[in-house]
Design a protein around this motif. Structure first.
Motif, mmCIF file in Angstrom:
data_model
loop_
_atom_site.group_PDB
_atom_site.id
_atom_site.type_symbol
_atom_site.label_atom_id
_atom_site.label_comp_id
_atom_site.label_asym_id
_atom_site.label_seq_id
_atom_site.Cartn_x
_atom_site.Cartn_y
_atom_site.Cartn_z
ATOM 1 N N LEU A 129 1.188 -1.392 0.056
ATOM 2 C CA LEU A 129 -0.059 0.021 0.198
ATOM 3 C C LEU A 129 0.714 1.314 -0.619
ATOM 4 C CD1 LEU A 129 -2.478 1.621 0.803
ATOM 5 C CD2 LEU A 129 -2.025 1.064 3.045
ATOM 6 N N VAL A 130 0.826 2.027 -0.645
ATOM 7 C CA VAL A 130 1.458 3.603 -1.042
ATOM 8 C C VAL A 130 0.563 4.793 -0.196
ATOM 9 C CG1 VAL A 130 2.089 5.594 -2.414
ATOM 10 C CG2 VAL A 130 3.391 2.685 -2.348
ATOM 11 N N ILE A 131 0.628 5.502 0.687
ATOM 12 C CA ILE A 131 0.082 6.687 0.834
ATOM 13 C C ILE A 131 0.009 8.068 0.655
ATOM 14 C CG2 ILE A 131 -1.118 7.673 2.703
ATOM 15 C CD1 ILE A 131 -0.258 5.368 4.741
ATOM 16 N N THR A 132 -0.361 8.795 -0.064
ATOM 17 C CA THR A 132 0.467 10.126 -1.126
ATOM 18 C C THR A 132 0.370 11.248 0.292
ATOM 19 O OG1 THR A 132 -0.663 9.602 -2.860
ATOM 20 C CG2 THR A 132 -0.074 11.829 -2.496
ATOM 21 N N SER A 133 1.127 11.529 0.671
ATOM 22 C CA SER A 133 1.191 12.487 1.439
ATOM 23 C C SER A 133 1.890 13.622 1.058
ATOM 24 C CB SER A 133 2.601 12.579 2.830
ATOM 25 O OG SER A 133 3.562 12.387 1.888
ATOM 26 N N VAL A 134 1.558 15.583 1.570
ATOM 27 C CA VAL A 134 1.357 16.165 0.946
ATOM 28 C C VAL A 134 2.363 17.577 2.053
ATOM 29 C CG1 VAL A 134 -0.461 17.899 1.480
ATOM 30 C CG2 VAL A 134 0.729 18.359 0.344
ATOM 31 N N LYS A 207 4.032 -4.318 3.937
ATOM 32 C CA LYS A 207 4.947 -3.076 3.797
ATOM 33 C C LYS A 207 4.093 -1.957 3.488
ATOM 34 C CE LYS A 207 8.766 -2.882 1.156
ATOM 35 N NZ LYS A 207 9.736 -3.446 0.146
ATOM 36 N N ILE A 208 4.394 -0.510 3.839
ATOM 37 C CA ILE A 208 3.773 0.859 3.431
ATOM 38 C C ILE A 208 4.641 1.810 2.871
ATOM 39 C CG2 ILE A 208 2.342 2.515 4.013
ATOM 40 C CD1 ILE A 208 0.735 0.278 6.283
ATOM 41 N N GLY A 209 4.015 1.949 1.786
ATOM 42 C CA GLY A 209 4.894 3.456 1.665
ATOM 43 C C GLY A 209 4.512 4.792 0.988
ATOM 44 N N ILE A 210 5.583 5.331 1.250
ATOM 45 C CA ILE A 210 4.486 6.902 1.822
ATOM 46 C C ILE A 210 5.291 7.679 -0.016
ATOM 47 C CG2 ILE A 210 4.892 9.791 2.348
ATOM 48 C CD1 ILE A 210 3.411 7.274 4.622
ATOM 49 N N TYR A 211 4.468 8.298 -0.528
ATOM 50 C CA TYR A 211 4.725 8.682 -1.609
ATOM 51 C C TYR A 211 4.494 10.520 -1.588
ATOM 52 C CZ TYR A 211 3.867 11.076 -6.461
ATOM 53 O OH TYR A 211 4.406 12.122 -7.442
ATOM 54 N N GLU A 212 5.658 11.622 -1.490
ATOM 55 C CA GLU A 212 5.607 12.699 -1.560
ATOM 56 C C GLU A 212 4.843 13.333 -3.118
ATOM 57 O OE1 GLU A 212 8.942 14.071 0.533
ATOM 58 O OE2 GLU A 212 8.901 12.492 1.345
ATOM 59 N N HIS A 213 4.229 14.111 -2.932
ATOM 60 C CA HIS A 213 3.062 14.540 -3.465
ATOM 61 C C HIS A 213 3.909 16.167 -3.180
ATOM 62 C CE1 HIS A 213 0.658 16.621 -6.505
ATOM 63 N NE2 HIS A 213 -0.217 17.052 -5.357
ATOM 64 N N ASN A 214 4.736 17.261 -3.978
ATOM 65 C CA ASN A 214 4.573 18.404 -4.294
ATOM 66 C C ASN A 214 4.074 19.378 -4.821
ATOM 67 O OD1 ASN A 214 7.186 18.063 -2.833
ATOM 68 N ND2 ASN A 214 7.955 16.707 -4.838
ATOM 69 N N GLY A 215 2.695 18.554 -5.784
ATOM 70 C CA GLY A 215 1.577 20.061 -6.677
ATOM 71 C C GLY A 215 0.648 19.980 -5.347
ATOM 72 N N LYS A 216 0.002 20.593 -6.598
ATOM 73 C CA LYS A 216 -1.744 21.183 -5.552
ATOM 74 C C LYS A 216 -2.394 20.083 -4.771
ATOM 75 C CE LYS A 216 -2.401 24.612 -8.613
ATOM 76 N NZ LYS A 216 -3.308 25.615 -10.196
ATOM 77 N N TRP A 217 -3.001 20.517 -3.935
ATOM 78 C CA TRP A 217 -3.904 19.647 -3.107
ATOM 79 C C TRP A 217 -4.563 20.315 -2.922
ATOM 80 C CZ3 TRP A 217 -4.683 18.633 1.869
ATOM 81 C CH2 TRP A 217 -5.686 17.393 2.581
ATOM 82 N N PHE A 218 -6.341 19.997 -2.745
ATOM 83 C CA PHE A 218 -7.098 20.421 -2.119
ATOM 84 C C PHE A 218 -8.482 20.152 -1.152
ATOM 85 C CE2 PHE A 218 -6.085 22.854 -5.299
ATOM 86 C CZ PHE A 218 -5.246 24.242 -4.976
ATOM 87 N N ASP A 219 -8.669 19.795 0.324
ATOM 88 C CA ASP A 219 -9.135 18.893 0.686
ATOM 89 C C ASP A 219 -11.139 19.997 1.248
ATOM 90 O OD1 ASP A 219 -10.472 17.201 2.460
ATOM 91 O OD2 ASP A 219 -10.560 18.983 4.506
ATOM 92 N N ILE A 220 -12.343 19.533 0.627
ATOM 93 C CA ILE A 220 -13.135 20.165 0.990
ATOM 94 C C ILE A 220 -14.049 19.765 1.921
ATOM 95 C CG2 ILE A 220 -13.470 20.536 -1.275
ATOM 96 C CD1 ILE A 220 -16.366 19.328 -0.996
ATOM 97 N N GLY A 221 -13.755 19.078 2.820
ATOM 98 C CA GLY A 221 -13.690 19.508 4.428
ATOM 99 C C GLY A 221 -14.902 19.922 4.913
#
Length: 236
Positions: A129-134, A207-221
């Motif tokens: 599994l890969v989790i995307t992070s910002v 195994k769980i990995g982290i993908y580092e996202h360096n672009g745009k990310w918006f949350d509407i929570g």
């Protein structure tokens, strides 16, 4: 490369009330389109062909709007949850013969994430599994103290620091074998959050990995976040 995606669209959207009394959160407009339509378009443009959409609260409205996906050039299949099973519970409603690795995408976030890079990390580094992070930064306008709990002696003093941290974006890559493993090992119709899933997989030696996202990310929570994103997409 990813070809399939699961969009989590079954939540109540309670933090966005009163807006979500009338419509489910995935159908709230961002600019001139509902957020779920924008998510599908962004994923489609990166090669996603098949979409599994988990629905519960006002799910019929989502089905009536998106239908089978033909108008967007994709295939849409609906996973109708019998009850609320939290963010990872939708995995149990996926087909048993899932043939492709999967993107899991919250129904209330937008980003320009590079799926090819996330897929490469999933496969080449052999993660389950890969989790995307910002990365985010939070500037503290005060002095931050660290001291010993017992003696109360000052250990350090940092004046107005900037704290850097990584957020979970709500976008994941998961191997089809991992989905099958979870469905075999866990009971259907239980509440299973994503953190619960991570904890379970780690305890099982996955195994769980982290993908580092360096672009745009918006949350509407939340309401203020929703209004902010609409400003970004105004007129589009």
């Amino acid at each position: 490369m990813f070809e399939d995606a699961l969009i989590l669209a079954g939540g109540l959207g309670s933090r966005l009330r009163p807006l979500t009394y009338a419509v489910p959160k995935p159908l709230l407009p961002i600019g001139e389109k509902p957020i779920i339509e924008r998510i599908i378009e962004k994923l489609r443009d990166q090669g996603i062909k098949n979409f599994f959409i988990s629905i519960n609260y006002k799910g019929e409205m989502i089905k009536n709007y998106l239908k089978n996906g033909m108008s967007l050039g994709v295939n849409i299949y609906y996973l109708e949850e019998e009850e609320f099973t939290d963010t990872a519970g939708s995995l149990f409603y996926l087909p048993d013969d899932l043939k492709k690795d999967l993107v899991i995408h919250n129904g209330d976030v937008l980003s320009n994430i590079d799926l090819k890079k996330m897929y490469r990390l999933l496969k080449e580094d052999d993660f389950d599994l890969v989790i995307t992070s910002v990365k985010k930064e939070n500037h503290i306008d005060f002095g931050v103290l660290e001291f010993d709990d017992k003696s109360k002696q000052l250990l350090s003093w940092e004046e107005k620091p900037t704290i850097k941290f990584y957020l979970n974006t709500g976008i994941y890559g998961i191997k089809k074998e991992t989905v099958k493993f979870v469905k075999q090992e866990k009971e259907k119709n239980i509440e299973l959050s994503m953190p619960d899933l991570w904890d379970f997989l780690i305890k099982k030696g996955k195994k769980i990995g982290i993908y580092e996202h360096n672009g745009k990310w918006f949350d509407i929570g939340k309401i203020d976040e929703y209004l902010k994103v609409n400003e970004e997409y105004s007129g589009t």
